[in-house]
Scaffold this motif. Sequence first.
Motif, PDB file in Angstrom:
ATOM      1  N   ALA A 118       0.876  -1.054   0.249  1.00 51.80           N
ATOM      2  CA  ALA A 118      -0.069  -0.022  -0.079  1.00 51.80           C
ATOM      3  C   ALA A 118       0.873   1.257   0.141  1.00 51.80           C
ATOM      4  N   PHE A 119       1.806   1.238   0.888  1.00 54.24           N
ATOM      5  CA  PHE A 119       2.605   2.624   1.127  1.00 54.24           C
ATOM      6  C   PHE A 119       4.063   2.360   0.445  1.00 54.24           C
ATOM      7  N   GLY A 120       4.528   1.223  -0.167  1.00 52.62           N
ATOM      8  CA  GLY A 120       5.882   1.240  -0.669  1.00 52.62           C
ATOM      9  C   GLY A 120       5.990   1.279  -2.095  1.00 52.62           C
ATOM     10  N   LYS A 121       6.836   0.943  -3.021  1.00 49.35           N
ATOM     11  CA  LYS A 121       6.736   0.907  -4.425  1.00 49.35           C
ATOM     12  C   LYS A 121       7.018  -0.457  -4.698  1.00 49.35           C
ATOM     13  N   ALA A 122       6.086  -1.367  -5.272  1.00 49.43           N
ATOM     14  CA  ALA A 122       6.534  -2.570  -5.777  1.00 49.43           C
ATOM     15  C   ALA A 122       7.431  -2.638  -6.593  1.00 49.43           C
ATOM     16  N   PRO A 123       8.200  -3.601  -6.927  1.00 45.67           N
ATOM     17  CA  PRO A 123       9.229  -3.641  -7.702  1.00 45.67           C
ATOM     18  C   PRO A 123       8.781  -4.129  -9.202  1.00 45.67           C
ATOM     19  N   ASN A 124       9.720  -4.231 -10.101  1.00 46.84           N
ATOM     20  CA  ASN A 124       8.803  -4.628 -11.444  1.00 46.84           C
ATOM     21  C   ASN A 124       9.812  -6.036 -12.018  1.00 46.84           C
ATOM     22  N   GLY A 125       9.308  -6.291 -13.087  1.00 46.01           N
ATOM     23  CA  GLY A 125       9.931  -7.610 -13.626  1.00 46.01           C
ATOM     24  C   GLY A 125       9.772  -8.984 -12.854  1.00 46.01           C
ATOM     25  N   ARG A 126      10.763  -9.736 -12.572  1.00 42.92           N
ATOM     26  CA  ARG A 126      10.741 -11.005 -11.920  1.00 42.92           C
ATOM     27  C   ARG A 126      10.734 -10.611 -10.488  1.00 42.92           C
ATOM     28  N   GLU A 151       1.534  -2.574 -13.460  1.00 46.05           N
ATOM     29  CA  GLU A 151       2.163  -3.963 -13.753  1.00 46.05           C
ATOM     30  C   GLU A 151       1.642  -4.970 -12.503  1.00 46.05           C
ATOM     31  N   PRO A 152       2.182  -4.671 -11.065  1.00 44.31           N
ATOM     32  CA  PRO A 152       1.778  -5.530 -10.013  1.00 44.31           C
ATOM     33  C   PRO A 152       0.235  -5.602  -9.831  1.00 44.31           C
ATOM     34  N   ALA A 153      -0.565  -4.709 -10.263  1.00 49.71           N
ATOM     35  CA  ALA A 153      -1.944  -4.840 -10.136  1.00 49.71           C
ATOM     36  C   ALA A 153      -2.491  -5.976 -11.013  1.00 49.71           C
ATOM     37  N   ARG A 154      -2.020  -5.936 -12.344  1.00 54.00           N
ATOM     38  CA  ARG A 154      -2.241  -6.935 -13.244  1.00 54.00           C
ATOM     39  C   ARG A 154      -1.540  -8.149 -12.951  1.00 54.00           C
ATOM     40  N   MET A 155      -0.447  -8.390 -12.375  1.00 54.74           N
ATOM     41  CA  MET A 155      -0.130  -9.619 -11.884  1.00 54.74           C
ATOM     42  C   MET A 155      -0.895 -10.331 -10.627  1.00 54.74           C
ATOM     43  N   LEU A 156      -1.358  -9.325 -10.043  1.00 52.02           N
ATOM     44  CA  LEU A 156      -2.295  -9.898  -8.949  1.00 52.02           C
ATOM     45  C   LEU A 156      -3.783 -10.395  -9.252  1.00 52.02           C
ATOM     46  N   ARG A 198     -11.405 -10.317   5.407  1.00 55.93           N
ATOM     47  CA  ARG A 198     -10.591  -9.261   5.505  1.00 55.93           C
ATOM     48  C   ARG A 198      -9.411  -9.293   4.575  1.00 55.93           C
ATOM     49  N   ALA A 199      -8.873 -10.420   3.917  1.00 57.20           N
ATOM     50  CA  ALA A 199      -8.249 -10.373   2.677  1.00 57.20           C
ATOM     51  C   ALA A 199      -8.662  -9.976   1.500  1.00 57.20           C
ATOM     52  N   ALA A 200     -10.251 -10.214   1.282  1.00 56.91           N
ATOM     53  CA  ALA A 200     -10.816  -9.587   0.274  1.00 56.91           C
ATOM     54  C   ALA A 200     -10.874  -7.989   0.193  1.00 56.91           C
ATOM     55  N   ASP A 201     -11.117  -7.611   1.359  1.00 61.61           N
ATOM     56  CA  ASP A 201     -11.350  -5.959   1.679  1.00 61.61           C
ATOM     57  C   ASP A 201      -9.945  -5.516   1.408  1.00 61.61           C
ATOM     58  N   TYR A 202      -8.787  -6.125   1.851  1.00 63.47           N
ATOM     59  CA  TYR A 202      -7.591  -5.689   1.563  1.00 63.47           C
ATOM     60  C   TYR A 202      -7.220  -5.548  -0.010  1.00 63.47           C
ATOM     61  N   ILE A 203      -7.601  -6.493  -0.702  1.00 59.50           N
ATOM     62  CA  ILE A 203      -7.323  -6.580  -2.013  1.00 59.50           C
ATOM     63  C   ILE A 203      -8.252  -5.488  -2.657  1.00 59.50           C
ATOM     64  N   LYS A 204      -9.317  -5.348  -2.418  1.00 64.51           N
ATOM     65  CA  LYS A 204     -10.264  -4.039  -3.023  1.00 64.51           C
ATOM     66  C   LYS A 204      -9.440  -2.892  -3.078  1.00 64.51           C
ATOM     67  N   SER A 205      -8.757  -2.574  -1.628  1.00 69.75           N
ATOM     68  CA  SER A 205      -8.014  -1.438  -1.741  1.00 69.75           C
ATOM     69  C   SER A 205      -6.782  -1.232  -2.378  1.00 69.75           C
ATOM     70  N   LEU A 206      -6.080  -2.668  -2.332  1.00 66.54           N
ATOM     71  CA  LEU A 206      -4.787  -2.791  -2.869  1.00 66.54           C
ATOM     72  C   LEU A 206      -4.718  -2.308  -4.506  1.00 66.54           C
ATOM     73  N   LEU A 207      -5.965  -2.976  -4.960  1.00 67.39           N
ATOM     74  CA  LEU A 207      -6.031  -3.001  -6.633  1.00 67.39           C
ATOM     75  C   LEU A 207      -6.259  -1.516  -6.889  1.00 67.39           C
ATOM     76  N   ILE A 254      -4.570   0.984  -5.640  1.00 70.27           N
ATOM     77  CA  ILE A 254      -3.255   1.829  -5.287  1.00 70.27           C
ATOM     78  C   ILE A 254      -1.913   1.074  -5.895  1.00 70.27           C
ATOM     79  N   LEU A 255      -2.055  -0.126  -6.158  1.00 70.47           N
ATOM     80  CA  LEU A 255      -0.901  -0.442  -7.037  1.00 70.47           C
ATOM     81  C   LEU A 255      -0.520   0.023  -8.139  1.00 70.47           C
ATOM     82  N   GLU A 256       0.685   0.007  -8.861  1.00 72.91           N
ATOM     83  CA  GLU A 256       0.835   0.273 -10.043  1.00 72.91           C
ATOM     84  C   GLU A 256       0.398  -0.665 -11.035  1.00 72.91           C
TER      85      GLU A 256
END
Length: 238
Positions: free
Chosen positions: A112-120, A155-160, A140-149, A151-153
């Motif tokens: 949520a607050f950091g910068k997720a890496p790219n690539g591998r 590429e990481p959002a598509r991967m998730l 609770r995990a589903a609620d986290y995912i709703k928020s994270l999607l 926030i994430l950039e």
Amino acid sequence: MGRTERRADVVVTLSFPNEDDRMVIVEVQNEWKNEKHYRLPGYMTRAFEDHRLPIELLLVCPDDTVARKYRKGIRLGPDNTITVHSVGMSDFPEDPDADLLPTAAAAVVIAAFGKAPNGRKAELFISTLDHRLGTIEPGRAADYIKSLLTILEDEPARMLEELMRTQTRPYHSEYSDSLLEQGEVRYARRALVRYLESTPTGLTHEQRQQIERCADLRMLDSWLDKAYQQQSGEGLFE
């Protein structure tokens, strides 16, 4: 659970070998609020009285300016300042190692607050995030995912999202079910609004607001049935 635990965002007890236990009060502060600034010492004193343990205060601040302001502490008077541990966006690693995400809480905070890496490394980061979320209560995990999607950039959002489509964890179906229910709620709202607009009495601004605030699918269905029966919106919410 005491008064402090009900008011603070998170209160945890930490145990260490050869050291006394301590309690950490965790608050998320999106912006500076004077009211909260004066309330935080109360959280600490109530927890200290209730649990008789050393108390520490940790603030997670998406805004670095707010984090720096709280890092100066909370001054109660001359020679009396409460120490505050605060972290902002710049305090989170830009390239987090999966080994640094031992719990679901750590994984969510970094995502949520950091910068997720790219690539591998991004693949490893997202798979670790998914694994950690799979260890906690699915709702609770589903609620986290709703928020994270949101926030994430990209590429990481598509991967998730791809990982949730191809893997199976308890919270994946919980998340899908919640999306389906949200879609049904939106459809029920639209159907009720459109029908009321077509009735002789029409749709008032207050009725529209109450319909838009309602997230209970059963309640919306009951209102729609009632509106059909009386062909009017009069007394609909009574």
